[in-house]
Motif scaffolding. Sequence first.
Motif, PDB file in Angstrom:
ATOM      1  N   PHE A  45       0.857  -1.180   0.000  1.00  0.00           N
ATOM      2  CA  PHE A  45       0.000   0.000   0.000  1.00  0.00           C
ATOM      3  C   PHE A  45       0.892   1.229   0.000  1.00  0.00           C
ATOM      4  O   PHE A  45       1.767   1.360   0.844  1.00  0.00           O
ATOM      5  CB  PHE A  45      -0.911  -0.002   1.236  1.00  0.00           C
ATOM      6  N   GLU A  46       0.672   2.106  -0.970  1.00  0.00           N
ATOM      7  CA  GLU A  46       1.474   3.318  -1.143  1.00  0.00           C
ATOM      8  C   GLU A  46       2.972   2.997  -1.184  1.00  0.00           C
ATOM      9  O   GLU A  46       3.796   3.664  -0.563  1.00  0.00           O
ATOM     10  CB  GLU A  46       1.137   4.348  -0.061  1.00  0.00           C
ATOM     11  N   GLY A  47       3.287   1.926  -1.908  1.00  0.00           N
ATOM     12  CA  GLY A  47       4.678   1.550  -2.141  1.00  0.00           C
ATOM     13  C   GLY A  47       5.357   0.781  -1.030  1.00  0.00           C
ATOM     14  O   GLY A  47       6.497   0.368  -1.170  1.00  0.00           O
ATOM     15  N   ARG A  48       4.663   0.553   0.075  1.00  0.00           N
ATOM     16  CA  ARG A  48       5.280  -0.105   1.225  1.00  0.00           C
ATOM     17  C   ARG A  48       4.574  -1.422   1.518  1.00  0.00           C
ATOM     18  O   ARG A  48       3.343  -1.500   1.497  1.00  0.00           O
ATOM     19  CB  ARG A  48       5.175   0.821   2.440  1.00  0.00           C
ATOM     20  N   ALA A  49       5.363  -2.458   1.794  1.00  0.00           N
ATOM     21  CA  ALA A  49       4.800  -3.743   2.195  1.00  0.00           C
ATOM     22  C   ALA A  49       4.414  -3.668   3.666  1.00  0.00           C
ATOM     23  O   ALA A  49       5.195  -3.210   4.506  1.00  0.00           O
ATOM     24  CB  ALA A  49       5.813  -4.854   1.959  1.00  0.00           C
ATOM     25  N   VAL A  50       3.185  -4.094   3.979  1.00  0.00           N
ATOM     26  CA  VAL A  50       2.683  -4.124   5.353  1.00  0.00           C
ATOM     27  C   VAL A  50       2.057  -5.496   5.601  1.00  0.00           C
ATOM     28  O   VAL A  50       1.625  -6.165   4.655  1.00  0.00           O
ATOM     29  CB  VAL A  50       1.649  -3.009   5.629  1.00  0.00           C
ATOM     30  N   ALA A  51       2.007  -5.897   6.869  1.00  0.00           N
ATOM     31  CA  ALA A  51       1.390  -7.180   7.206  1.00  0.00           C
ATOM     32  C   ALA A  51       0.682  -7.082   8.552  1.00  0.00           C
ATOM     33  O   ALA A  51       1.127  -6.361   9.452  1.00  0.00           O
ATOM     34  CB  ALA A  51       2.440  -8.282   7.245  1.00  0.00           C
ATOM     35  N   TYR A  52      -0.409  -7.832   8.662  1.00  0.00           N
ATOM     36  CA  TYR A  52      -1.227  -7.862   9.877  1.00  0.00           C
ATOM     37  C   TYR A  52      -1.755  -9.273  10.091  1.00  0.00           C
ATOM     38  O   TYR A  52      -1.843 -10.064   9.156  1.00  0.00           O
ATOM     39  CB  TYR A  52      -2.427  -6.909   9.746  1.00  0.00           C
ATOM     40  N   LEU A  53      -2.157  -9.548  11.331  1.00  0.00           N
ATOM     41  CA  LEU A  53      -2.892 -10.784  11.582  1.00  0.00           C
ATOM     42  C   LEU A  53      -4.236 -10.667  10.881  1.00  0.00           C
ATOM     43  O   LEU A  53      -4.837  -9.582  10.850  1.00  0.00           O
ATOM     44  CB  LEU A  53      -3.120 -10.993  13.076  1.00  0.00           C
ATOM     45  N   VAL A  82     -17.144  -9.390   7.799  1.00  0.00           N
ATOM     46  CA  VAL A  82     -18.220  -9.793   8.701  1.00  0.00           C
ATOM     47  C   VAL A  82     -19.056  -8.606   9.176  1.00  0.00           C
ATOM     48  O   VAL A  82     -20.281  -8.615   9.058  1.00  0.00           O
ATOM     49  CB  VAL A  82     -17.654 -10.573   9.912  1.00  0.00           C
ATOM     50  N   HIS A  83     -18.420  -7.562   9.708  1.00  0.00           N
ATOM     51  CA  HIS A  83     -19.160  -6.450  10.286  1.00  0.00           C
ATOM     52  C   HIS A  83     -18.834  -5.087   9.679  1.00  0.00           C
ATOM     53  O   HIS A  83     -19.309  -4.066  10.160  1.00  0.00           O
ATOM     54  CB  HIS A  83     -18.914  -6.369  11.797  1.00  0.00           C
ATOM     55  N   GLY A  84     -17.965  -5.033   8.680  1.00  0.00           N
ATOM     56  CA  GLY A  84     -17.675  -3.772   8.016  1.00  0.00           C
ATOM     57  C   GLY A  84     -16.695  -2.856   8.731  1.00  0.00           C
ATOM     58  O   GLY A  84     -16.568  -1.694   8.356  1.00  0.00           O
ATOM     59  N   ALA A  85     -16.012  -3.349   9.765  1.00  0.00           N
ATOM     60  CA  ALA A  85     -14.984  -2.527  10.407  1.00  0.00           C
ATOM     61  C   ALA A  85     -13.964  -2.131   9.342  1.00  0.00           C
ATOM     62  O   ALA A  85     -13.592  -2.930   8.492  1.00  0.00           O
ATOM     63  CB  ALA A  85     -14.304  -3.301  11.530  1.00  0.00           C
ATOM     64  N   THR A  86     -13.521  -0.875   9.374  1.00  0.00           N
ATOM     65  CA  THR A  86     -12.669  -0.335   8.320  1.00  0.00           C
ATOM     66  C   THR A  86     -11.354   0.146   8.916  1.00  0.00           C
ATOM     67  O   THR A  86     -11.347   0.852   9.928  1.00  0.00           O
ATOM     68  CB  THR A  86     -13.394   0.832   7.619  1.00  0.00           C
ATOM     69  N   ASN A  91      -1.304   1.680   8.486  1.00  0.00           N
ATOM     70  CA  ASN A  91      -0.956   1.525   9.900  1.00  0.00           C
ATOM     71  C   ASN A  91      -1.909   0.641  10.693  1.00  0.00           C
ATOM     72  O   ASN A  91      -1.719   0.452  11.892  1.00  0.00           O
ATOM     73  CB  ASN A  91      -0.841   2.904  10.566  1.00  0.00           C
ATOM     74  N   GLY A  92      -2.957   0.097  10.058  1.00  0.00           N
ATOM     75  CA  GLY A  92      -3.897  -0.798  10.724  1.00  0.00           C
ATOM     76  C   GLY A  92      -4.891  -0.116  11.645  1.00  0.00           C
ATOM     77  O   GLY A  92      -5.680  -0.774  12.313  1.00  0.00           O
ATOM     78  N   ARG A  93      -4.908   1.208  11.680  1.00  0.00           N
ATOM     79  CA  ARG A  93      -5.797   1.952  12.579  1.00  0.00           C
ATOM     80  C   ARG A  93      -7.241   1.880  12.104  1.00  0.00           C
ATOM     81  O   ARG A  93      -7.541   2.036  10.932  1.00  0.00           O
ATOM     82  CB  ARG A  93      -5.347   3.412  12.640  1.00  0.00           C
ATOM     83  N   CYS A  94      -8.154   1.662  13.049  1.00  0.00           N
ATOM     84  CA  CYS A  94      -9.582   1.656  12.738  1.00  0.00           C
ATOM     85  C   CYS A  94     -10.032   3.064  12.371  1.00  0.00           C
ATOM     86  O   CYS A  94      -9.731   4.022  13.082  1.00  0.00           O
ATOM     87  CB  CYS A  94     -10.386   1.162  13.936  1.00  0.00           C
ATOM     88  N   ALA A 102      -9.216   0.932  17.954  1.00  0.00           N
ATOM     89  CA  ALA A 102      -8.214  -0.135  17.967  1.00  0.00           C
ATOM     90  C   ALA A 102      -7.429  -0.195  16.649  1.00  0.00           C
ATOM     91  O   ALA A 102      -7.764   0.481  15.673  1.00  0.00           O
ATOM     92  CB  ALA A 102      -8.890  -1.473  18.228  1.00  0.00           C
ATOM     93  N   ARG A 103      -6.407  -1.017  16.649  1.00  0.00           N
ATOM     94  CA  ARG A 103      -5.588  -1.248  15.452  1.00  0.00           C
ATOM     95  C   ARG A 103      -5.473  -2.742  15.203  1.00  0.00           C
ATOM     96  O   ARG A 103      -5.495  -3.535  16.136  1.00  0.00           O
ATOM     97  CB  ARG A 103      -4.166  -0.717  15.654  1.00  0.00           C
ATOM     98  N   LEU A 104      -5.296  -3.082  13.931  1.00  0.00           N
ATOM     99  CA  LEU A 104      -4.969  -4.462  13.599  1.00  0.00           C
ATOM    100  C   LEU A 104      -3.603  -4.784  14.195  1.00  0.00           C
ATOM    101  O   LEU A 104      -2.769  -3.898  14.388  1.00  0.00           O
ATOM    102  CB  LEU A 104      -4.910  -4.637  12.075  1.00  0.00           C
ATOM    103  N   THR A 105      -3.365  -6.060  14.470  1.00  0.00           N
ATOM    104  CA  THR A 105      -2.079  -6.483  15.015  1.00  0.00           C
ATOM    105  C   THR A 105      -1.075  -6.585  13.877  1.00  0.00           C
ATOM    106  O   THR A 105      -1.235  -7.396  12.961  1.00  0.00           O
ATOM    107  CB  THR A 105      -2.204  -7.842  15.728  1.00  0.00           C
TER     108      THR A 105
END
Length: 142
Positions: A45-53, A82-86, A91-94, A102-105
């Motif tokens: 995303f935007e040229g950077r590799a990111v990863a989350y659980l 499931v519930h549309g959380a965005t 950065n994984g921020r809600c 909260a943020r994604l891990t």
Amino acid sequence: MADDARAGDAAQFLCRGDELVERGRALLFDVVWRGEPMRAFALRFEGRAVAYLNRCVHVPSELDWLPGEFLDAERRYIVCAVHGATYEPANGRCVGGPCGRARLTEVALEERADGVYWYPSAALRPPQFDDHDAAAASGRPR
């Protein structure tokens, strides 16, 4: 990336850098989080590799609506099927829905000349296979 994640350079090869296409399908991979097997995902995303659980912070369910498909129609946000959380991919921020503040891990990643690597931590590690499974996977006789 956290300094403790790089201790001993236990980096795990994930993929070649060109396999993560900008705002494209994510790469799923198996991890063990606090003793529980689960999936994680990496995307560019935007040229950077990111990863989350692959786990919504609202309800512990996988986020993707099809395997590897996490982004909304405009390819701007990660959206829980499931519930549309965005969530912000960078950065994984809600940013909307039932996930609060909260943020994604995050899974620590590093992009090197030869590929993308993820780093285990005290809570996150690669799955372990018993000798039989390891032998079968490698093609070695048992």
